[in-house]
Each structure stands twice: as C-alpha cells, then as structure tokens.
Design an enzyme around this catalytic site. Structure first.
Site, mmCIF file in Angstrom:
data_model
loop_
_atom_site.group_PDB
_atom_site.id
_atom_site.type_symbol
_atom_site.label_atom_id
_atom_site.label_comp_id
_atom_site.label_asym_id
_atom_site.label_seq_id
_atom_site.Cartn_x
_atom_site.Cartn_y
_atom_site.Cartn_z
ATOM 1 N N ASP A 101 0.818 -1.223 0.000
ATOM 2 C CA ASP A 101 0.000 0.000 0.000
ATOM 3 C C ASP A 101 0.848 1.269 0.000
ATOM 4 O OD1 ASP A 101 -2.115 -1.747 0.040
ATOM 5 O OD2 ASP A 101 -2.465 -1.562 2.189
ATOM 6 N N TYR B 144 1.630 -7.219 -4.353
ATOM 7 C CA TYR B 144 1.374 -8.399 -3.535
ATOM 8 C C TYR B 144 0.136 -9.177 -3.969
ATOM 9 C CZ TYR B 144 -1.884 -5.042 -1.393
ATOM 10 O OH TYR B 144 -2.865 -4.104 -1.185
ATOM 11 N N ASP C 9 -12.269 -4.889 6.533
ATOM 12 C CA ASP C 9 -11.908 -3.468 6.634
ATOM 13 C C ASP C 9 -12.062 -2.720 5.311
ATOM 14 O OD1 ASP C 9 -9.814 -4.525 5.175
ATOM 15 O OD2 ASP C 9 -8.221 -3.668 6.432
#
Length: 664
Positions: A300, A355, A415
């Site tokens: 991120d 990823y 989330d």
C-alpha cells in the site's frame, strides 16, 4: 484414516484405584450391555493418521505423569491444567513405569528421550519424525492404562497435548495411535487490517486460541500503530514496549512465533544508512523483550516516486524495477544484520508492493533477481481478496517471485467497503488441496472483531495443517462447538447465526461465498410448498417455518446467555440485536402465512408488524469506530429480507367476507 470397530474396555475408579475390564470379563460377569464399539474421535485439525485399537480408558480421579528431565514445561503445565479441568483430583509423578499398572499413566516427552522412544518401540510404533510432528498412543494395560504423548520436538509435544485436550472432551479415551505433523511450516494470523487495532487483551486471547488449532505464527502488524508505520523511526514508549513484552511472553507460552512487522515504506529512504540504522535500532529494542522474528511491510505504497533525492541518485528514475532493486538492497542488509546478531533467527519476512497477483512484471523480476533467497515473500493470491486460490496460481507466484510464497489470505478481514456492516463467518473454502506443496504457509488477515474471527481462522489453520484432509463443513461446526464450550444448543444457535453472515465479498461485484445458503434452502422450500404442494404439504411447510422462526429469533439470547465465549457476544452485539429483530419479523411472517392459509384477514396485521420489525432491524448500525467503515448491519441480506417482503403475495385470501379488507 483407518477405523477399527472393536470391543470396549472401561477403566473406572473404585476407592482410589483404577479397574479396567476387557470385554470378555464383562460378558462373563453377565453384563453384555456394557459391550459397545469404540468410536474413533474427531480431531481438528485432521491428523495425518489415526487408528483405533481395542478398548478404551476412563481416567477417573487419579493419574500418574511420567515426565523425563528437560521436557518442555509449558506442555507439562498445560497437561496438568487439562487433567484438572477434566475432573482428575490427584496427579502423581513417577520417574519410570512400574511393571504392573494400577491406574492411568501418562508419559510426556520428545522422541529423542530413550524412555519415550522405548515405550513406543515396545508397542511396535514408529513415531512421526517430521518437524512439529507428534505421536499419541493409548492402551488399556493390566488394571490401568498407558497414554504416551511423544513430540518430535518441543513444538510437536505441545501439539500432542492439544490433541489430548480434544480426546478428553469425550467420556472415554479410545485405545488408538495418532501420527501427525503439519503440511505447511508457517500457519497463523497477521493482524494487518485497517481501522481499530485489537487491544492487548484481544491479542493475548487470540494467542491462546491459536495454540488450540495448532497454529505457530502471529504477525503484529496493525496499520494504526504509529510506531510501526507513520512514526516508525521513533522508539516505543517504555510502557508500550512493556505491554508488547507481555504479549511476546504469551506467544512463547503458546509455542507461537511472535513476528514484529514494521511499515517504513511511506517515508523510508532506501539508500540512506541512517534509515537502515533506525530499523536495526527498532529491531534491537524488540529483541530486548524477546522478539526474534521480523517483518518489513512494503504494501500500500507508491513506487512511482522516491521519498528522497538520494534514492534517485542511487537507483535512477523512480519506477517499478527501480523500486524492486531498492527494496531488495535494504531487505538484504536487514537480513544479513539479523543473522549476524542471531544466526538461529528465522528469516526476514516481507510483503511486496505488488502483492496481489502472480503476473510477470519488472518489479517482480527485480525482486526475483536481487532479493536474498532466504527472505520470505508474502502474496495475497490472484487478487487483494481472491475468490479462489489454486495450485497453479501458487505455482505461478513461485515462478514470479523466485521462491515459494507465504500466503497472506485476506479472509475474514472486513476493513474494506464491500464488507461494510458484515461479519464474515463462512467456512474457509475454495483453497485447493495440494497448496501445501507450493506455499511456505498461510497467514489469515482477521477482522477487527477478534473472537468472531476465530470461526474462519480455525479453518485456515486446519487447512494449513492438513490441506489434503481438510473438510470445511466439519471444521465450521467444530469452530462453533469450541466457541460454545461444547454445549449443543449453543452450537446450533451459533451455526444459525453463522449462516446469516455467510456472504464473503471481494473487491468486485460478485461475492466468493453466497449469503445464508441454509436459510435460503429452507425458505425456498416454503415457497415451493405453497406454490406447488397440496394442502397437507403447504400446512406442514408453514408449521415448520413457525418452528424454525422461533429458533431463529431465540438464537441471539442463547449466544448471549454466557455459554458462548462472552467476547464473541460483545463483538457481535449489533448483529445479534439485528438478528433478533429479523427473527421476530420472520415469526410474524410465518404467522401471517398461516393466517392467510386459513383464510383469516388477521394475516394483514401480521404482515404489517413483520414489515415494522424488519425496518427496525435494517436500521441497526455497526458499533461506531469498531471497523474502518461504519454502516447498517447486514443479516442474511438478499434472502431473509426478500422473503419477508414478498411473503404477503404468496397466499391470496379467497373471495368472500373480509377479502376486501385483506386486499387494501
């Protein structure tokens, strides 16, 4: 698994001694009703092999432990606590087995101890010799019994005791031999979600839970820990470091590898030696409280720009390939430093900026070419939240990153926007058997709600332990039973609740698990009976719905009654509140259908009240701040709400008195 149905021999306690009978003795004494088959126990995760023999054992009130010198003390203490919880009042100790056993004897140790090895050899048992492997054997002997728990290593012995804990959940211990070891070397969770982190109490409870499912890894990586991300260069306050130290100790007690993760990516200068020293200093502080395993998270972040001019000078213009080279250099230096400080330390783990797929790219090529082969690379599958992961997928990741990857499975994490208002309580599915041959392990990214996360994590751990013997449905039920403390009524209530939280979203429009499949089958059956059945079929379907609705509406109170883990009930509170209201709406809907089936205009009133309760249920929102996105609670959405909304149309009152009222 090989199941042998054999005769039953029971060891019971009389006056402080243990009396064991063979089936022949029982029959000779004129009590053939005591003769019953020995049933094979269900162990989770599924063992590699389990074989039942002849006879069974009831521990009674007194046992003797034989513990060779040097045996892992945490396993011994766990065994003692398990025995006491099972009702054993006297736990004696001995240095060796007597020639004649007068009660149950339990031997604990590793297979490198001569006494343990000889005990197994005498029974003709070749122990499991894999890392973290263990062997459990039990048999009736003389007027007592011998139970041997042999670990290949200390971790294996601890796992053997966890298996013994499950054996003691039954009224007797079957004579058996279990040989077992994990399929994957790394199994556990990564607290890597956004939003409210777990409390230290949550984490300690989670570590205790991980031990019960034979996991061995917990990665501390909360996105909202400022000292691990935004202020990664700053030292932890002494009080926080002390609290982390307690957590590390709890992990060690549970044979869990506590991995500390740091996220320097947003601000790090890869070529700056001072940033390298800052990372080494942070790791040194963590080593002082017992941490030996470390992780660098580079997810991120942007790699289209450098954080410092020095990186541009060192690595050239920013971009994917340059980022891979720069990251490799920093990680290689850290890996070398960790090994120089502690040659036995586990290898460094990293999560790359790319990823989420296994496609070839300049970034992955740079990592493959430059990153130290010892560094473990995490990978989330074919997407950030992948609907499925196959063996070819993992094989492609191995090729792309130049090593077997450690799967970061973004389930049951909630989330992200698509999971707003949801708990994710479905079984762990659509991960292909055989992945153990292509992965270094699996870490689940759990929810902000720790206790509800255990449902899916139980499946993740079981799959990672034995992917080829994994049964998702049975593990799902086992997770419910564990949360319910073995209470069958509470287990059933939990499974009803789990079904309402079955949907598993992805970042796309199609979820990878459907919502409320068991409830949908039931409600579809009611629809079909009303539309196509005769009078008896229709009446019976509506009566069954009335009974089901009562159980559905009552499930939340059973879950909150204290039998189920109280943390689960607290963290699931708004979902349980909403479920109860939806249950009342379903009860009123069922009553409305029954009234309409009997031609009563009371149906209209029932349906109207059902609509009112449904509206109240739909208005309940998640606990503010508990998850990254707050929103309305979802309970069997698209299934239950649809049925309640459309039920008034299923049966039309006959023409005649009152029909006009019913049609208004």
């Amino acid at each position: 698994m090989k199941m042998l149905f054999t005769c039953f021999a029971v060891a019971t306690l009389f006056g402080g001694t243990t009396f064991a009978q063979t089936i022949q003795n029982v029959q000779q004494s004129g009590n053939p009703s005591s003769a019953r088959p020995v049933t094979l126990p269900a162990i989770f995760p599924a063992p590699v092999s389990i074989e039942a023999g002849k006879g069974a054992i009831v521990l009674g009130k007194s046992v003797v432990l034989i513990v060779p010198a040097g045996t892992d003390t945490t396993s011994v203490h766990l065994m003692q606590s398990i025995l006491k919880a099972a009702g054993v009042e006297t736990i004696a100790t001995a240095k060796q087995l007597p020639s004649v056993l007068d009660r149950p004897y339990i031997m604990l140790g590793t297979t490198d101890v001569a006494m343990v090895r000889a005990t197994l050899t005498k029974r003709g048992i070749v122990p499991d010799n894999n890392t973290e492997g263990y062997t459990v054997s039990s048999e009736v002997m003389n007027n007592g019994a011998l139970i041997t728990l042999a670990g290949h290593d200390a971790d294996g012995l601890f796992h053997a005791v966890q298996t013994f804990r499950q054996l003691l959940m039954r009224p007797f211990i079957s004579s058996l031999v279990i040989k077992d070891h994990p399929a994957m070397p790394i199994r556990g969770t990564i607290e890597g979600f956004y939003g409210k982190p777990w409390s230290m109490t949550d984490r300690e409870k989670h570590l205790n839970f991980l031990a019960t499912v034979k996991a061995n890894t917990y990665v501390y990586s909360p996105k909202d820990d400022p000292y691990a991300r935004d202020r990664w260069r700053d030292a932890y306050p002494d009080a926080t470091l002390s609290e982390l130290g307690k957590l590390v100790a709890a992990a060690r007690k549970n044979h869990i590898n506590f991995v500390y993760a740091i996220s320097p990516g947003p601000t790090v200068c890869f070529s700056d030696s001072s940033d390298l020293r800052a990372l080494e200093t942070k790791f040194k502080a963590l080593r002082s409280i017992g941490v030996s395993s470390f992780y660098v998270a580079l997810d991120d972040i942007e790699y289209t720009k450098w954080n410092c001019d020095q990186d541009k000078t060192t690595f050239g213009p920013s971009g994917a390939e340059a980022a891979g080279i720069a990251q490799s250099r920093l990680l290689n230096q850290l890996q070398a430093h960790l090994k120089s400080v502690d040659p036995s330390a586990p290898p460094l783990i990293m999560v790359p900026t790319e990823y989420y797929d296994a496609k070839e790219s300049p970034y992955k090529a740079a990592l493959r070419k430059n990153l130290d082969s010892q560094v473990v690379v995490q990978w989330t599958g074919t997407d950030v939240v992948p609907p499925a992961i196959s063996v070819p997928d993992a094989r492609a990741a191995t090729k792309a990153f130049g090593r077997k990857t450690l799967l970061w499975d973004n389930y049951p994490v909630n989330d992200y926007g698509e999971s707003t208002g949801r708990l994710l309580l479905a079984p762990y599915l659509r991960r292909e058997a055989g992945l153990s041959g292509e992965l270094a392990g699996i870490l689940s990214n759990p929810m902000n709600q720790e206790a509800p996360s255990r449902v899916a994590v139980t499946g993740v751990a079981a799959f990672a332990w034995n992917d080829k013997g994994y049964d998702a449905e049975r593990i799902w039920i086992a997770a419910a039973r564990e949360l319910a403390g073995g209470d069958e009524q509470a287990t059933a209530a939990l499974l009803t609740f789990f079904d309402t939280q079955h949907l598993a979203p992805t970042f796309g429009s199609q979820p990878w698990q459907v919502q409320a499949p068991k409830l949908k089958v039931m409600l579809d059956g009611v629809r079909d009976a009303i539309a196509n059945g005769n009078d008896d079929t229709r009446h019976r379907a509506i009566t069954d719905l009335i009974q089901y609705a009562a159980a559905f509406a009552g499930a939340p109170d059973i879950i909150r009654s204290g039998t189920v883990d109280t943390a689960f009930a607290q963290e699931a509170r708004p979902w349980l509140d909403a479920m109860q209201l939806w249950g009342k709406a379903l009860q009123l809907t069922a009553a409305g259908l029954q009234a309409a089936d009997h031609g009563s205009i009371a149906a209209e009133r029932y349906f109207a009240n059902a609509k009112r309760f449904a509206a109240q249920a739909a208005a309940i929102r998640s606990i503010p701040g508990a998850t990254r996105f707050d929103g309305p609670i979802k309970v069997a959405d698209g299934v239950l709400d649809d049925f309640i909304a459309n039920a008034p149309k299923l049966i039309v009152l006959p023409l005649g008195e009152g029909a006009g009222v019913a049609e208004k």
